[in-house]
Design an enzyme around this catalytic site. Sequence first.
Site, PDB file in Angstrom:
ATOM      1  N   GLU A 265       0.835  -1.211   0.000  1.00 26.83           N
ATOM      2  CA  GLU A 265       0.000   0.000   0.000  1.00 26.83           C
ATOM      3  C   GLU A 265       0.868   1.259   0.000  1.00 26.83           C
ATOM      4  O   GLU A 265       0.715   2.160   0.837  1.00 26.83           O
ATOM      5  CB  GLU A 265      -0.963  -0.022   1.182  1.00 26.83           C
ATOM      6  CG  GLU A 265      -1.882  -1.207   1.119  1.00 26.83           C
ATOM      7  CD  GLU A 265      -3.071  -1.150   2.087  1.00 26.83           C
ATOM      8  OE1 GLU A 265      -3.108  -0.266   2.955  1.00 26.83           O
ATOM      9  OE2 GLU A 265      -3.965  -2.008   1.944  1.00 26.83           O
ATOM     10  N   GLU A 342      -3.648  -9.107   0.029  1.00 23.80           N
ATOM     11  CA  GLU A 342      -4.162  -8.916   1.391  1.00 23.80           C
ATOM     12  C   GLU A 342      -5.681  -8.827   1.318  1.00 23.80           C
ATOM     13  O   GLU A 342      -6.216  -8.118   0.465  1.00 23.80           O
ATOM     14  CB  GLU A 342      -3.572  -7.633   1.984  1.00 23.80           C
ATOM     15  CG  GLU A 342      -3.931  -7.428   3.434  1.00 23.80           C
ATOM     16  CD  GLU A 342      -3.257  -6.186   4.014  1.00 23.80           C
ATOM     17  OE1 GLU A 342      -2.062  -5.921   3.728  1.00 23.80           O
ATOM     18  OE2 GLU A 342      -3.938  -5.467   4.761  1.00 23.80           O
TER      19      GLU A 342
HETATM   20  C1  GAL Z   1      -4.076  -2.774   5.459  1.00 24.69           C
HETATM   21  C2  GAL Z   1      -2.574  -2.696   5.697  1.00 24.69           C
HETATM   22  C3  GAL Z   1      -2.165  -3.589   6.857  1.00 24.69           C
HETATM   23  C4  GAL Z   1      -3.077  -3.382   8.023  1.00 24.69           C
HETATM   24  C5  GAL Z   1      -4.480  -3.663   7.594  1.00 24.69           C
HETATM   25  C6  GAL Z   1      -5.479  -3.586   8.725  1.00 24.69           C
HETATM   26  O1  GAL Z   1      -4.525  -1.735   4.682  1.00 24.69           O
HETATM   27  O2  GAL Z   1      -1.881  -3.085   4.561  1.00 24.69           O
HETATM   28  O3  GAL Z   1      -0.847  -3.305   7.226  1.00 24.69           O
HETATM   29  O4  GAL Z   1      -2.939  -2.068   8.462  1.00 24.69           O
HETATM   30  O5  GAL Z   1      -4.839  -2.727   6.609  1.00 24.69           O
HETATM   31  O6  GAL Z   1      -6.760  -3.895   8.231  1.00 24.69           O
END
Ligand code: GAL
Length: 650
Positions: A265, A342
């Site tokens: 991100e 993710e």
């Molecule tokens: C994502 C991020 C992670 C964590 C997650 C929590 O956007 O890449 O590191 O913060 O959100 O939901």
Amino acid sequence: MISVKVDNSDQPNSRWYSGSGIYRNVWLTTENRTHFTQWGTFITTPKIDVSSATIHINTKMIAGNGDLLKITIYDEIGKIVAEKIIPVTKVDDSIATDIIIKNPKLWSPEHPYLYRTSLRLLSENAAVDNYTVNTGIRSFVFDSKEGFSLNGIHMKIKGVCMHHDLGALGAAVNVSAIERQLKLLKDMGCNAIRTSHNPPAPEFLDLCDKMGFLVMDEAFDMWAKKKSKHDYHEDWAKWHEQDLKDQIFRDRNHPSVFIWSIGNEIREQFDSTGISIARELAKIVKDIDNTRPVTSALSESDPKKNFIYQSGALDLVGLNYHTEVYSDFLKNYPNQKFIATETTSALETRGFYDTPTDTTRHWPQGSKIPFTQGNKQFAVTAYDNVAAYWGATHEATWKIIKKYDFLSGLFVWTGFDYIGEPTPYPWPARSSYFGIIDIAGFPKDVYYMYQSEWTNKPVLHLLPHWNWNAGQTIDVWAYYSQADEVELYLNGKSLGIKRKQGDDLHVSWPIRFESGILKIVSRKNGRIVLTKEIHTAGAPAKIILSADKRILQANGKDLSFIKVSVLDKDGNIVPDAENLIKFSIEGHASIAGVDNGSQSSMERFKADHRKAFHGLCLLIVQSGKRKGNIIVNSQSVGLAGNSITLSAIN
Ligand code: GAL
């Protein structure tokens, strides 16, 4: 004298608990004049078929005329399967050679077969340096239409994201603690880990090689643009090239590593600087290793607005969240290869249940919407129906990944709860709610949803507990697999048979509570596969200790994770038990930590006592350096205590 100083005073420098100090092992290596250069050996397996495989070895060394390079490949039981001796002809040599292995055994998550490659430098017949490394023979392909295949066999990447902290133990690397995490994930059917968002400890990769996990090895959570005031952006200009090179050189011989991620991100995805940096980083990687794809975990899912994607530097398009765009992926990203880097960010507290379960909630509801739901326990229901607004439930996410072949797989955020990011609650919540497994290592219910989908073993899991108020209506859920139907009984009376329909991943019944025994039976072709019972528990009466490991190495580092359960007089776990348990140890061992999985407990991780949380807590015992018996005792006011004997051996 060498002095190493850590100055971690500029805070905040991370979005989660990163640890501080030297939390990885550090080695000082002394070399003979004749030696292999650091990370100078690269081993690949470019050609594999049923009858033979080529192991390609490229090694750099400082050696002289007359020295010899001896390469030996051993199989798993230590038998030599190939050997080659090559004369070294000039100083600063680099040798590239192929070794053929007959009838190779391939490496995969199911069968992580490891050969051992040993390189020796011989000077006047004496070995003056050696480099030995595990080698896995495997090949894989990402395809824009077919998704992922390993060794020619199509498979889904069933992965989880993991931060490196080890719960109560903090961030300092400990092999037995990592091994325990990986065992729990393996039993769930997980076959891949994303090392969010930094390079892992080498010990972690060794375990992934041995235990069979694919690894997406990630470099950065930010580039030149910051996410926290004092994070790595301050070091970006000076260090990113060296750090990325070191990571690729260090990790490229691990068969488990199959994707390099150049960032998570990253803010530069939103402007044109993302183009040049992504190209620079991908080139650094490819110059060192061109056998694995490069990705970046993108949060901007519109290809027209994403400059990292537009750089053309990515072999794999990694999307974070945004399941709504997955089905149209090939329309929006023609001919591209997909990985869900993710997903999910669903929220659960082990052992806490809100019923009914007929709605899916977003906690918080949006980035500008203050979080006003919640409860005084700082808990989130463990039915899988709450997610952060950018995420989705576990079931909703897995259903879509499962549906399309071109979706090569996913990395669920996260395998375990971790210290930091206690979304959706403020302090005193201090650890995350995202884990499939809580921070103490106790599976939440959704663990069994994955197990029912990701393994071939028969699964039957019933939730919630069965201690409610008379007359209350409770949603009872069951996850099951390897069966056609399940039947639920309350106090011997059938409440009906259910079968999953369509893409269902669980079945449920609204049941009017009556204390007693809730029983579920799964059947296949009319035959019982599994039976599970949950009993209404009485008052807390006793403690039971159970250790994941009874035999420890007397090396001062080995750990036994002891699950501490509070039971009623009949042996049922008491679902709301919060008894304070005190521990003592006889023998050469110490308490490394205590925990209970609560996300808002202010109790210390380093202590000889802990309150139970929903009937459980955890004691971590660390071996000393002397062998012998270790007796672990537990007691609590009003409860019968329990002891367990471990032994430390050499
Ligand atoms: C994502 C991020 C992670 C964590 C997650 C929590 O956007 O890449 O590191 O913060 O959100 O939901």
